[in-house]
Design a protein around this motif. Sequence first.
Motif, PDB file in Angstrom:
ATOM      1  N   TRP A   1       0.817  -1.222   0.000  1.00  0.00           N
ATOM      2  CA  TRP A   1       0.000   0.000   0.000  1.00  0.00           C
ATOM      3  C   TRP A   1       0.849   1.271   0.000  1.00  0.00           C
ATOM      4  O   TRP A   1       0.488   2.267  -0.624  1.00  0.00           O
ATOM      5  CB  TRP A   1      -0.968   0.005   1.174  1.00  0.00           C
TER       6      TRP A   1
ATOM      7  N   GLU B   1     -10.272  -3.654  -6.541  1.00  0.00           N
ATOM      8  CA  GLU B   1     -10.611  -3.067  -7.843  1.00  0.00           C
ATOM      9  C   GLU B   1     -10.056  -1.653  -7.896  1.00  0.00           C
ATOM     10  O   GLU B   1     -10.163  -0.901  -6.922  1.00  0.00           O
ATOM     11  CB  GLU B   1     -12.125  -3.024  -8.030  1.00  0.00           C
ATOM     12  N   PHE B   2      -9.463  -1.289  -9.030  1.00  0.00           N
ATOM     13  CA  PHE B   2      -8.958   0.055  -9.260  1.00  0.00           C
ATOM     14  C   PHE B   2      -9.604   0.558 -10.543  1.00  0.00           C
ATOM     15  O   PHE B   2      -9.634  -0.158 -11.550  1.00  0.00           O
ATOM     16  CB  PHE B   2      -7.434   0.036  -9.395  1.00  0.00           C
TER      17      PHE B   2
ATOM     18  N   LEU C   1      -0.795   3.588 -12.474  1.00  0.00           N
ATOM     19  CA  LEU C   1      -0.943   2.603 -11.401  1.00  0.00           C
ATOM     20  C   LEU C   1      -0.741   1.188 -11.932  1.00  0.00           C
ATOM     21  O   LEU C   1      -0.024   0.384 -11.329  1.00  0.00           O
ATOM     22  CB  LEU C   1      -2.310   2.741 -10.730  1.00  0.00           C
TER      23      LEU C   1
ATOM     24  N   ARG D   1     -10.816  -0.174 -15.802  1.00  0.00           N
ATOM     25  CA  ARG D   1     -10.608  -0.758 -14.483  1.00  0.00           C
ATOM     26  C   ARG D   1      -9.838  -2.058 -14.565  1.00  0.00           C
ATOM     27  O   ARG D   1      -9.832  -2.726 -15.599  1.00  0.00           O
ATOM     28  CB  ARG D   1     -11.931  -0.987 -13.755  1.00  0.00           C
TER      29      ARG D   1
ATOM     30  N   GLN E   1     -10.950   4.152 -13.153  1.00  0.00           N
ATOM     31  CA  GLN E   1     -10.901   5.540 -13.556  1.00  0.00           C
ATOM     32  C   GLN E   1     -11.986   5.776 -14.578  1.00  0.00           C
ATOM     33  O   GLN E   1     -12.167   4.965 -15.497  1.00  0.00           O
ATOM     34  CB  GLN E   1      -9.534   5.875 -14.153  1.00  0.00           C
TER      35      GLN E   1
ATOM     36  N   ILE F   1       1.724   1.218  -4.173  1.00  0.00           N
ATOM     37  CA  ILE F   1       0.590   2.067  -4.564  1.00  0.00           C
ATOM     38  C   ILE F   1       0.843   3.539  -4.257  1.00  0.00           C
ATOM     39  O   ILE F   1       0.340   4.415  -4.944  1.00  0.00           O
ATOM     40  CB  ILE F   1      -0.708   1.546  -3.933  1.00  0.00           C
TER      41      ILE F   1
ATOM     42  N   PHE G   1     -11.241   1.294  -5.665  1.00  0.00           N
ATOM     43  CA  PHE G   1     -10.445   2.505  -5.487  1.00  0.00           C
ATOM     44  C   PHE G   1     -10.404   3.295  -6.788  1.00  0.00           C
ATOM     45  O   PHE G   1      -9.911   2.799  -7.794  1.00  0.00           O
ATOM     46  CB  PHE G   1      -9.013   2.157  -5.060  1.00  0.00           C
ATOM     47  N   ARG G   2     -10.908   4.511  -6.759  1.00  0.00           N
ATOM     48  CA  ARG G   2     -10.864   5.380  -7.932  1.00  0.00           C
ATOM     49  C   ARG G   2      -9.507   6.074  -7.980  1.00  0.00           C
ATOM     50  O   ARG G   2      -9.006   6.538  -6.969  1.00  0.00           O
ATOM     51  CB  ARG G   2     -11.978   6.418  -7.853  1.00  0.00           C
ATOM     52  N   THR G   3      -8.923   6.116  -9.156  1.00  0.00           N
ATOM     53  CA  THR G   3      -7.626   6.759  -9.345  1.00  0.00           C
ATOM     54  C   THR G   3      -7.719   7.788 -10.471  1.00  0.00           C
ATOM     55  O   THR G   3      -8.566   7.675 -11.358  1.00  0.00           O
ATOM     56  CB  THR G   3      -6.528   5.716  -9.664  1.00  0.00           C
TER      57      THR G   3
ATOM     58  N   ILE H   1      -5.000   5.624 -13.993  1.00  0.00           N
ATOM     59  CA  ILE H   1      -4.998   4.162 -13.918  1.00  0.00           C
ATOM     60  C   ILE H   1      -3.850   3.540 -14.708  1.00  0.00           C
ATOM     61  O   ILE H   1      -3.308   2.503 -14.319  1.00  0.00           O
ATOM     62  CB  ILE H   1      -6.361   3.576 -14.342  1.00  0.00           C
TER      63      ILE H   1
END
Length: 125
Positions: free
Chosen positions: A24, A114-115, A80, A102, A117, A28, A72-74, A77
């Motif tokens: 994390w 889950e990530f 990341l 995603r 945008q 991240i 998690f919204r970025t 993406i």
Amino acid sequence: MTLALDHIQIAIPKGGEDLCRAFWGDLIGLREIAKPKPLQARGGLWFALAGSELHLGVEHPFAPAQKAHPGFRTSNIAALAARFETAGHALTWDVAMEGRKRFFATDPFGNRLEFLQDNDPVSSF
């Protein structure tokens, strides 16, 4: 009445704090924040999110969440995902949601994550 997300908690096994810091924090890029003194003896650790917090709490016996998951919204993406790939950490892209990019991955303990945008750059935070 208004509701907002204050924090989410993800379970980790006892002694997993160093792996959490590597995942994390280092991978991240989240900033670790201090847990309140009365909660420190429980183990685990906390990280700051944009407008909320991520709490990683020790659960015994531990079982990873394989279906339930946080999203998690970025704002970037692609960057990341590149971090994940550079670190050799598996991810799976998913195109089932129109208007969003995603991917899914797991933390070091097998918890599903889950990530995502939004495709519209105006709606990014």
